[in-house]
Design an enzyme around this catalytic site. Sequence first.
Site, PDB file in Angstrom:
ATOM      1  N   GLY A  10      33.473  74.526  87.115  1.00 18.82           N
ATOM      2  CA  GLY A  10      32.497  74.754  86.054  1.00 18.82           C
ATOM      3  C   GLY A  10      31.588  75.916  86.405  1.00 18.82           C
TER       4      GLY A  10
ATOM      5  N   GLY B  55      28.469  69.240  88.214  1.00 17.56           N
ATOM      6  CA  GLY B  55      27.195  69.921  88.004  1.00 17.56           C
ATOM      7  C   GLY B  55      26.055  69.393  88.850  1.00 17.56           C
TER       8      GLY B  55
ATOM      9  N   LYS C 222      32.539  75.733  79.657  1.00 20.51           N
ATOM     10  CA  LYS C 222      31.755  74.774  78.852  1.00 20.51           C
ATOM     11  C   LYS C 222      31.025  75.536  77.740  1.00 20.51           C
ATOM     12  CE  LYS C 222      31.588  71.835  82.883  1.00 20.51           C
ATOM     13  NZ  LYS C 222      30.897  70.803  83.655  1.00 20.51           N
TER      14      LYS C 222
ATOM     15  N   GLU D  54      32.686  65.105  79.789  1.00 21.20           N
ATOM     16  CA  GLU D  54      31.600  65.431  78.849  1.00 21.20           C
ATOM     17  C   GLU D  54      32.016  65.126  77.412  1.00 21.20           C
ATOM     18  OE1 GLU D  54      30.938  69.384  80.323  1.00 21.20           O
ATOM     19  OE2 GLU D  54      30.099  68.532  82.162  1.00 21.20           O
TER      20      GLU D  54
HETATM   21  P1  13P Z   1      30.916  72.049  88.061  1.00 22.25           P
HETATM   22  O1  13P Z   1      31.882  72.883  88.859  1.00 22.25           O
HETATM   23  O2  13P Z   1      29.805  72.852  87.437  1.00 22.25           O
HETATM   24  O3  13P Z   1      30.447  70.859  88.829  1.00 22.25           O
HETATM   25  O4  13P Z   1      31.747  71.475  86.799  1.00 22.25           O
HETATM   26  C1  13P Z   1      32.971  70.862  87.012  1.00 22.25           C
HETATM   27  C2  13P Z   1      33.629  70.629  85.707  1.00 22.25           C
HETATM   28  O5  13P Z   1      33.205  69.781  84.933  1.00 22.25           O
HETATM   29  C3  13P Z   1      34.779  71.464  85.356  1.00 22.25           C
HETATM   30  O6  13P Z   1      35.439  70.985  84.237  1.00 22.25           O
END
Ligand code: 13P
Length: 242
Positions: free
Chosen positions: A223, A169, A11, A95
């Site tokens: 993520g 997240g 990200k 997102e």
């Molecule tokens: P997290 O693993 O931080 O929950 O994020 C997942 C994600 O959006 C991967 O593209």
Amino acid sequence: MPCKLAAGNWKMNGLRADLDEMRALIAAHPDPDCGMLICPPATLLAPMADLAQGSRLLVGGQDCHTAKSGAHTGDLSADMLADAGARHVILGHSERRADHGEGSDLVAAKARAAQEAGLTAIICVGETEAERDAGTTLEVVLGQLRESVPDGSNAGNTVIAYEPVWAIGTGRTPTLEQIAEVHDALRAAVPDAEMSLLYGGSVKPGNAADIFALANVDGALVGGASLKASDFGAIIAALDAA
Ligand code: 13P
């Protein structure tokens, strides 16, 4: 058999100093059975691809434009990502669907551009908490799949990532039954039965093995836990063991 893939989505995280994490990852996992992919911010794509040369680490982008080039300030084409060393590109992440108003038609057009540039499109689908509470999870996810995956997609140029928006997240993961229900439905609906199906949303070393034991889960889109070599390495090891 679908290919196994552990994919990390950094990200909007990562400076050049963080490339040390990738050096550590490559040193600890020189020859994994599964594919090992990191999608860093675009600023780190070329330097990460350079350091990954000769290793099993693949690098990818997080978005691309539908056009090959032109007057699109701030955007990147799929050809540019490939030129910088990318092999994959994440498209339709929730997102981007939320922050940039991207709909499935646009995601499909981006996926087509990515495939034409020789990239593998990682197309994301997933329901919001309100949609799950309303009992429409499968309808939403299968609808996004139908509209976001362009004609001509196959296991060689496309990967599907199921990411429930409410699990991203948050540290909250669906139950294994909930993940299995969606992945089983995706397997039945994808245009090529060999297409890899990744689960994403709060995947951690502690829950990865249980998730990877599910029949139609071929890996993860990770993520936060992909930012640290030790955590991502543990997830790679869990996938290799599955
Ligand atoms: P997290 O693993 O931080 O929950 O994020 C997942 C994600 O959006 C991967 O593209």
